[in-house]
Design an enzyme around this catalytic site. Structure first.
Site, PDB file in Angstrom:
ATOM      1  N   CYS A 151      -2.242  -3.706   7.333  1.00  7.45           N
ATOM      2  CA  CYS A 151      -1.826  -3.941   8.717  1.00  7.45           C
ATOM      3  C   CYS A 151      -2.253  -2.778   9.608  1.00  7.45           C
ATOM      4  CB  CYS A 151      -0.317  -4.150   8.796  1.00  7.45           C
ATOM      5  SG  CYS A 151       0.669  -2.719   8.305  1.00  7.45           S
ATOM      6  N   ALA A 195      10.904 -38.045  -7.132  1.00  6.81           N
ATOM      7  CA  ALA A 195      10.830 -38.512  -8.513  1.00  6.81           C
ATOM      8  C   ALA A 195      10.740 -40.030  -8.495  1.00  6.81           C
ATOM      9  CB  ALA A 195      12.063 -38.069  -9.298  1.00  6.81           C
ATOM     10  N   GLU A 220       0.828  -1.207   0.000  1.00  3.09           N
ATOM     11  CA  GLU A 220       0.000   0.000   0.000  1.00  3.09           C
ATOM     12  C   GLU A 220       0.865   1.261   0.000  1.00  3.09           C
ATOM     13  OE1 GLU A 220      -2.034  -2.890   2.959  1.00  3.09           O
ATOM     14  OE2 GLU A 220      -0.049  -2.590   2.068  1.00  3.09           O
ATOM     15  N   THR A 222      19.348 -40.479   2.095  1.00  2.00           N
ATOM     16  CA  THR A 222      19.477 -39.731   0.852  1.00  2.00           C
ATOM     17  C   THR A 222      20.810 -39.000   0.801  1.00  2.00           C
ATOM     18  OG1 THR A 222      17.100 -39.448   0.619  1.00  2.00           O
ATOM     19  CG2 THR A 222      18.485 -37.868  -0.541  1.00  2.00           C
TER      20      THR A 222
END
Length: 351
Positions: free
Chosen positions: A79, A158, A54, A205
């Site tokens: 706000c 994946a 704004e 991983t």
């Protein structure tokens, strides 16, 4: 004359998206100012700590006298509290803007309707709920933090057409990823990383693929790298410890060998809950969980996830490590040549 508020709110959303990946822990917000059917000012929140949408929209108006007969549009409630910047609702009142159109109410307890109430008490005409579903979806990460008390969780993996994430590799085959998708899909993955705050993998991983978890195929913010190592199995030679990007390792005891990582000290009990609380306290608004299957399954089993992005390659492994399973049908799909992305949404999420 009937005003099409949705047209101007759509522009607010377009502007807000320009800062995707840069505003956390703040929301993405755009604002336009309309006078006599023409946009005379617009702006967006570019980064936390910088002026709000704004403010930027008002500053962009050349003839400030026109503000007295204008309508300000914004996708999230202005706000009403002092943070790093003054309240936007006060600025709107000071500039004597008579009408304000809001996409959705701010879930932040420090705002939560107070900005709208302040505007109305000052005599502003306020409309709320224009393109509300689109506004909610844009800031789904921000809303999740305030409504669920945790970051927005995106699961990602994946898999092959026959449902495997990896082959049964021997020791000498470890240390590099076993690629399933094509290069176009990998670019899409790196682009997504640039828009999220953190990326999380498990111990297995890290050992099997030795990933760097950086943005090699895209430009943008480097997400915080989060690595589980509750049993202290990870060697300091892994790529995640090179210091290329901010890193935090989830451990029971801190490393003592000087590797480049911060530590998230967590006991073996309630690991996931404690991690999510740490992330919230440290303003991590979103996390991409990239696996492997055991880590992903912890989030799936506890239903602690919001989106699941499943990339499906064109090949088959026949046997190997099975991919996790998400119940239900994907909400939408994208195609990257021979690779497909299926996106699942957990619960009544907005598209």
């Amino acid at each position: 004359m009937q005003v099409d508020h949705s047209k101007y709110m759509s522009r607010c959303l377009e502007l807000a998206r320009l800062a995707e990946g840069h505003t956390a822990p703040n929301p993405m917000v755009g604002s336009v100012i309309v006078h006599d059917g023409k946009i005379i000012g617009e702006g967006f929140h570019q980064k936390a700590g910088m002026p709000h949408a704004e403010v930027n929209a008002i500053r962009s108006v050349r003839d400030r006298n026109l503000l007295h007969q204008s309508t300000l549009y914004v996708n999230l409630e202005p706000c009403s509290h002092h943070g790093k910047t003054p309240p936007c609702s006060d600025l709107i009142i000071d500039e004597r803007i008579p009408k304000v159109v809001v996409g959705t109410v701010d879930p932040n307890p420090m705002v939560a309707g107070r900005g709208i109430a302040r505007l109305r008490d000052a005599g502003c005409e306020v409309f709320v709920g224009v393109l509300e579903q689109e506004c909610l979806w844009l800031n789904r990460r921000f809303f999740t933090v305030h409504q669920k008390g945790r970051p927005y969780i995106i699961l990602k993996w994946a898999q092959t057409i026959d449902g495997f994430v990896d082959t049964n590799r021997d020791g000498h085959e470890l240390g590099v990823p076993n690629w399933i998708t094509n290069e176009i899909a990998r670019v899409a993955v790196h682009r997504q990383r640039s828009t999220e705050n953190a990326i999380l993998i498990g111990t297995t991983t890290a050992l099997r693929d030795n990933p760097s978890l950086t943005l090699r195929d895209w430009y943008g913010n480097k997400p915080l790298r989060l690595i589980f190592d509750m049993n202290s199995r990870l060697p300091s030679s892994l790529r995640v410890f090179t210091g290329e990007a901010p890193t935090a390792t989830i451990v029971k005891a801190a490393y003592t060998d000087g590797r480049k990582t911060n530590h998230i000290l967590i006991s073996q009990d309630n690991v996931l809950d404690n991690l999510l609380q740490w992330l919230k306290q440290n303003n991590v608004q979103s996390v991409v969980v990239e696996g492997g299957p055991y880590t992903l399954q912890q989030f799936i089993s506890s239903r602690t996830w919001d989106e699941a992005h499943v990339y499906v390659g064109s090949g088959c492994f026949g046997e190997g490590i099975k991919a996790p399973v998400i119940e239900g049908k994907p909400r939408f799909e994208e195609f990257f040549g021979s690779s497909r992305l299926s996106v699942f949404i957990n619960g009544d999420k907005i598209e």
